[in-house]
Design a protein around this motif. Sequence first.
Motif, PDB file in Angstrom:
ATOM      1  N   ALA A  55      62.846  -1.283  58.143  1.00  0.00           N
ATOM      2  CA  ALA A  55      61.920  -0.471  59.584  1.00  0.00           C
ATOM      3  C   ALA A  55      62.771  -0.393  60.397  1.00  0.00           C
ATOM      4  O   ALA A  55      62.680  -0.827  61.514  1.00  0.00           O
ATOM      5  N   PHE A  57      64.333   2.751  62.795  1.00  0.00           N
ATOM      6  CA  PHE A  57      64.276   4.324  62.566  1.00  0.00           C
ATOM      7  C   PHE A  57      65.143   4.954  63.555  1.00  0.00           C
ATOM      8  O   PHE A  57      65.060   5.914  63.778  1.00  0.00           O
ATOM      9  N   GLY A  83      62.883   6.302  57.712  1.00  0.00           N
ATOM     10  CA  GLY A  83      61.199   7.163  57.652  1.00  0.00           C
ATOM     11  C   GLY A  83      61.379   8.068  56.554  1.00  0.00           C
ATOM     12  O   GLY A  83      60.183   8.526  56.071  1.00  0.00           O
ATOM     13  N   ASP A  84      62.444   8.787  56.478  1.00  0.00           N
ATOM     14  CA  ASP A  84      62.586   9.789  55.149  1.00  0.00           C
ATOM     15  C   ASP A  84      62.300   9.130  53.814  1.00  0.00           C
ATOM     16  O   ASP A  84      61.739   9.540  53.089  1.00  0.00           O
ATOM     17  N   ILE A  86      60.472   6.323  53.418  1.00  0.00           N
ATOM     18  CA  ILE A  86      59.269   6.117  53.046  1.00  0.00           C
ATOM     19  C   ILE A  86      58.216   7.436  52.657  1.00  0.00           C
ATOM     20  O   ILE A  86      57.449   7.564  51.869  1.00  0.00           O
ATOM     21  N   ASP A  87      58.767   8.493  53.447  1.00  0.00           N
ATOM     22  CA  ASP A  87      57.993   9.904  53.093  1.00  0.00           C
ATOM     23  C   ASP A  87      58.282  10.067  51.736  1.00  0.00           C
ATOM     24  O   ASP A  87      57.165  10.733  51.070  1.00  0.00           O
TER      25      ASP A  87
END
Length: 404
Positions: A55, A57, A83-84, A86-87
């Motif tokens: 985590a 970012f 973050g990408d 995770i998405d």
Amino acid sequence: MDRKKIIIIGGGAAGFFCAANLDEQKFDVIILEQHSDVLQKVKISGGGRCNVTHACFDPRELAGFYPRGNKELLSVFHKFQPGDTIDWFEQRNVPLTIENDNRIFPESNSSQTIINTLVKEVSDKNFNIKTKSVVNGIVKQDSQYLIQTNSGDYTADYVVYTTGSAPKSLKLIQNLGHQIVDPVPSLFTFNIKNELLNDLPGTSFTNAEVSIPQLKTEESGPMLITHWGLSGPAILKISAWKARELADLKYQFEILVNFLGIDIETAEETFKKFRNENPKKTIGTSKVFDITSRFWHRILWISKVDLNKNISNISAKEIQSILQNLCGNRMKVTGKSTYKDEFVTAGGVNLKEINFKNMSSKILENVYVAGEVLNIDAVTGGFNFQACWSEAWLIAQDLNSIEL
């Protein structure tokens, strides 16, 4: 329209993530994996739970976790970062969870979830996965490549080279003209024979400090006593950042260990405050610092202080001895042990020969390189996988944008 042929050599994190993001309308893809199972490192990562990413970012901060590759990865992380990641997994119904130390795992707590997702993505595109396929040679033929394996030959319009850092795969790409930085282990624990550590495996310290005076370097963080010596993030960070220097020293060097992570003056104040408040206690039963009783007793034994002595009778000299052993302990490292099965190396394809806009080779036309075969590595915590996801995503985007 005739689909172009892509051969991905190496069925690990980078190879599969690249395939999972390729356009099946445009490409016919084969993944060649030499072992009988794909995604082996994903399987064993994080004790079988798979530490997918971290985590962090901010691309600049993220790049700071990579002893080798930090400059080059900055632009890569601006295009695809945790973050990408995770998405991407959440869009495929794989929720991820952030733990207290910022490591990210699948909610299922099983690496099999990640493996199944990647394999399903690739299989749903009707791409071919061929295991036990050992690549013995790659030959340039006009605008294509001939890939020679133990189970037959393949032709490819594009080659994606994601083999990991095995010596044979480094040799293969070297034979094609790439320069190789000799690999050395990057994440490893320190082998130490010291009576302070004997019979105390599993004893942990929440925030220790470790320095190597000879290399003018120090790290802090959780630390663990093992059967062989010392491990944990504080040790692994130093092993990653100083991988080359420690290899040059043949893993024989001295470290200074502060088990408490506070300076000796602060520790002395804490000791005296405890003594003033608990004058009747024996030193052996005194919980002065946040360490286990067994370790405290070992410190007292090493410091030649009688466990049954009243704390108010401890001499200034004895206090100094205790604090020195806790906050400034010199230990001799006599070797290394690879960190679990998560073997990471510093070394691989020279980064100057890669275009980090799309991970293409500057030496070989229509060849892309990603993952641990590059001279890129990170500290422990999901960073090595994140580099794989980001690099592989860039390759897929670049290939998908080609007008056929």
